[in-house]
Design an enzyme around this catalytic site. Sequence first.
Site, mmCIF file in Angstrom:
data_model
loop_
_atom_site.group_PDB
_atom_site.id
_atom_site.type_symbol
_atom_site.label_atom_id
_atom_site.label_comp_id
_atom_site.label_asym_id
_atom_site.label_seq_id
_atom_site.Cartn_x
_atom_site.Cartn_y
_atom_site.Cartn_z
ATOM 1 N N HIS A 69 -36.157 -16.282 -6.370
ATOM 2 C CA HIS A 69 -34.893 -16.222 -5.884
ATOM 3 C C HIS A 69 -34.886 -14.906 -5.261
ATOM 4 C CE1 HIS A 69 -34.335 -15.113 -9.999
ATOM 5 N NE2 HIS A 69 -33.402 -14.203 -9.654
HETATM 6 P P1 AMP Z 1 -32.488 -11.731 -11.480
HETATM 7 O O1 AMP Z 1 -32.239 -10.558 -12.604
HETATM 8 O O2 AMP Z 1 -33.003 -11.572 -10.236
HETATM 9 O O3 AMP Z 1 -33.146 -12.975 -12.311
HETATM 10 O O4 AMP Z 1 -30.909 -12.334 -11.172
HETATM 11 C C1 AMP Z 1 -30.486 -13.686 -11.756
HETATM 12 C C2 AMP Z 1 -29.219 -14.043 -11.115
HETATM 13 O O5 AMP Z 1 -28.541 -15.426 -11.412
HETATM 14 C C3 AMP Z 1 -28.134 -12.885 -11.668
HETATM 15 O O6 AMP Z 1 -27.408 -12.289 -10.398
HETATM 16 C C4 AMP Z 1 -27.143 -13.801 -12.475
HETATM 17 O O7 AMP Z 1 -25.676 -13.405 -12.170
HETATM 18 C C5 AMP Z 1 -27.161 -15.153 -11.828
HETATM 19 N N1 AMP Z 1 -27.121 -16.388 -12.859
HETATM 20 C C6 AMP Z 1 -27.302 -16.474 -13.877
HETATM 21 N N2 AMP Z 1 -27.130 -17.661 -14.569
HETATM 22 C C7 AMP Z 1 -26.900 -18.297 -13.365
HETATM 23 C C8 AMP Z 1 -26.362 -19.741 -13.048
HETATM 24 N N3 AMP Z 1 -26.220 -20.691 -14.318
HETATM 25 N N4 AMP Z 1 -25.937 -20.346 -12.171
HETATM 26 C C9 AMP Z 1 -25.968 -19.285 -11.003
HETATM 27 N N5 AMP Z 1 -26.272 -18.090 -10.960
HETATM 28 C C10 AMP Z 1 -26.600 -17.470 -12.281
#
Ligand code: AMP
Length: 195
Positions: free
Chosen positions: A113
Amino acid sequence: MPKRIVTTSENVSHKKQKTFHWSSGLVQAVQNPELLVLSDDLVYVIKDKYPKSQCHFLIICKKDIGSLSDVKIEDIDLLKHMNEMAEKMKKSNDEYRSFNVGYHAEPSMSRLHLHVISDDMDSSHLKTKKHWNSFTTEFFISSEVVIENLIKNKKVILPSKEECRKFLELPLKCHKCDFKPKNMPDLKKHIVNHC
Ligand code: AMP
Ligand code: ZN
């Protein structure tokens, strides 16, 4: 060739998964119509559930790629497409002055992502030094740098675990000026001056 954009939850699998681990939350999140913004053949765009800025999207690839360390040279067009989608999201949200577009060197959530995050960093969800440093140090790698890295090395070369730990432990510093806050509340009070 332009990709077809779907603005509903079309294309989203509603199959119930038997096992669920929090780190697969993004794959589940694309099924949530409150978070899903749009999708096309290759990606979903969702609102980050815990935004670390006033405007924070995630571009999530549909291909089953865990993270940047699983990306192969044949995924180059996908990464370029994710970058183009990020540009579209920036344009359609241009009331926010400026955005950063990049990947975390060590993501916590699986499924590749790309973060599209307005650079105010003004959010109640941004609570810890780790949160702050994950978006404001070299732990955050710009999408364009990742694409260049992949073209040059035929894979994405990432900072080591030790380097990542050091980035996340760097002393707090404002991302827009030389201010060095004592702690997070001090920093949060300061950054609103830049909004
Ligand atoms: P990363 O550290 O790059 O894996 O970032 C993951 C991102 O996903 C973070 O910015 C979180 O706030 C976001 N996140 C975590 N759980 C969810 C969820 N269930 N739905 C949408 N976003 C999420
Ligand atoms: Zn400042």
